[in-house]
Design a protein around this motif. Structure first.
Motif, mmCIF file in Angstrom:
data_model
loop_
_atom_site.group_PDB
_atom_site.id
_atom_site.type_symbol
_atom_site.label_atom_id
_atom_site.label_comp_id
_atom_site.label_asym_id
_atom_site.label_seq_id
_atom_site.Cartn_x
_atom_site.Cartn_y
_atom_site.Cartn_z
ATOM 1 N N MET A 94 -8.299 28.001 -22.169
ATOM 2 C CA MET A 94 -9.319 27.492 -23.069
ATOM 3 C C MET A 94 -10.604 28.278 -22.824
ATOM 4 S SD MET A 94 -10.481 25.160 -25.312
ATOM 5 C CE MET A 94 -9.086 24.063 -25.395
ATOM 6 N N LYS A 95 -11.189 28.783 -23.881
ATOM 7 C CA LYS A 95 -12.482 29.444 -23.767
ATOM 8 C C LYS A 95 -13.543 28.396 -23.450
ATOM 9 C CE LYS A 95 -11.486 33.263 -26.838
ATOM 10 N NZ LYS A 95 -11.898 33.985 -28.045
ATOM 11 N N THR A 96 -14.619 28.844 -22.805
ATOM 12 C CA THR A 96 -15.701 27.928 -22.448
ATOM 13 C C THR A 96 -17.028 28.457 -22.962
ATOM 14 O OG1 THR A 96 -16.049 28.991 -20.309
ATOM 15 C CG2 THR A 96 -14.506 27.131 -20.364
ATOM 16 N N ARG A 97 -18.008 27.573 -22.962
ATOM 17 C CA ARG A 97 -19.378 27.903 -23.355
ATOM 18 C C ARG A 97 -20.324 27.246 -22.365
ATOM 19 N NH1 ARG A 97 -16.665 30.504 -26.288
ATOM 20 N NH2 ARG A 97 -16.714 30.681 -28.542
ATOM 21 N N LYS A 98 -21.404 27.937 -22.058
ATOM 22 C CA LYS A 98 -22.427 27.364 -21.198
ATOM 23 C C LYS A 98 -23.473 26.682 -22.075
ATOM 24 C CE LYS A 98 -24.853 28.372 -17.041
ATOM 25 N NZ LYS A 98 -24.983 29.321 -15.955
ATOM 26 N N SER A 100 -15.655 23.299 -22.457
ATOM 27 C CA SER A 100 -14.681 23.946 -23.326
ATOM 28 C C SER A 100 -15.327 24.284 -24.672
ATOM 29 C CB SER A 100 -13.464 23.040 -23.535
ATOM 30 O OG SER A 100 -13.843 21.791 -24.070
ATOM 31 N N ALA A 101 -14.918 25.428 -25.246
ATOM 32 C CA ALA A 101 -15.451 25.838 -26.546
ATOM 33 C C ALA A 101 -15.021 24.870 -27.642
ATOM 34 C CB ALA A 101 -14.991 27.253 -26.870
ATOM 35 N N VAL A 102 -13.886 24.228 -27.445
ATOM 36 C CA VAL A 102 -13.389 23.225 -28.380
ATOM 37 C C VAL A 102 -13.566 21.865 -27.723
ATOM 38 C CG1 VAL A 102 -11.348 22.338 -29.567
ATOM 39 C CG2 VAL A 102 -11.705 24.806 -29.382
ATOM 40 N N GLY A 103 -14.211 20.953 -28.426
ATOM 41 C CA GLY A 103 -14.388 19.598 -27.913
ATOM 42 C C GLY A 103 -13.537 18.625 -28.703
ATOM 43 N N LEU A 104 -13.479 17.406 -28.226
ATOM 44 C CA LEU A 104 -12.745 16.353 -28.924
ATOM 45 C C LEU A 104 -13.735 15.293 -29.384
ATOM 46 C CD1 LEU A 104 -10.067 15.038 -29.808
ATOM 47 C CD2 LEU A 104 -9.992 13.918 -27.566
ATOM 48 N N GLY A 105 -13.848 15.143 -30.691
ATOM 49 C CA GLY A 105 -14.650 14.068 -31.269
ATOM 50 C C GLY A 105 -13.842 12.790 -31.263
ATOM 51 N N GLY A 120 -7.070 21.648 -21.393
ATOM 52 C CA GLY A 120 -8.298 22.333 -21.006
ATOM 53 C C GLY A 120 -9.552 21.906 -21.742
ATOM 54 N N VAL A 121 -9.436 20.893 -22.605
ATOM 55 C CA VAL A 121 -10.629 20.375 -23.279
ATOM 56 C C VAL A 121 -11.448 19.612 -22.254
ATOM 57 C CG1 VAL A 121 -11.476 18.791 -25.065
ATOM 58 C CG2 VAL A 121 -9.490 20.243 -25.523
#
Length: 108
Positions: A1-5, A14-19, A46-47
């Motif tokens: 999973m890609k990530t973002r700071k 994680s670059a993708v989140g769960l709403g 990986g979320v």
């Protein structure tokens, strides 16, 4: 999973989140066991970013996330929103006052 700071010195998520809104509001009857299973699967994939809000209940969605993350809290970053409160008639009231901020944070 890609990530973002988040921000300059913030956490990495994680670059993708769960709403999680639909797990406890707006789309019909909630299925807690199924929702928890979805949250667990997201974590397994990986979320790490989970989005919720006070108005999804109020606080019902945050309680659901608390149950789902029990024992796995260190794997998740929770973003929760406040300031829009549903009224009994279904309308919404916006309140960003300091008193409401305190109330929302304490409820969360």
């Amino acid at each position: 999973m890609k990530t973002r700071k988040l921000g300059l010195g913030g956490p990495e998520v994680s670059a993708v989140g769960l709403g999680c809104m639909g797990m406890s509001a707006f789309y019909g009857a909630a299925d807690e066991a199924q929702s928890i299973a979805v949250i667990h699967r997201a974590l397994d994939l990986g979320v790490t970013l989970f989005d919720t809000a006070e108005m999804y209940g109020p606080h019902t969605n945050e309680v659901l996330l608390g149950k789902a993350l029990k024992g796995r809290r260190n794997e998740a970053f929770i973003a929760t929103k406040f300031g829009i409160n549903r009224q009994p008639d279904g309308s919404a009231v916006t309140d960003g006052s300091p008193a409401n901020v305190r109330r929302a944070v304490e409820g969360s």
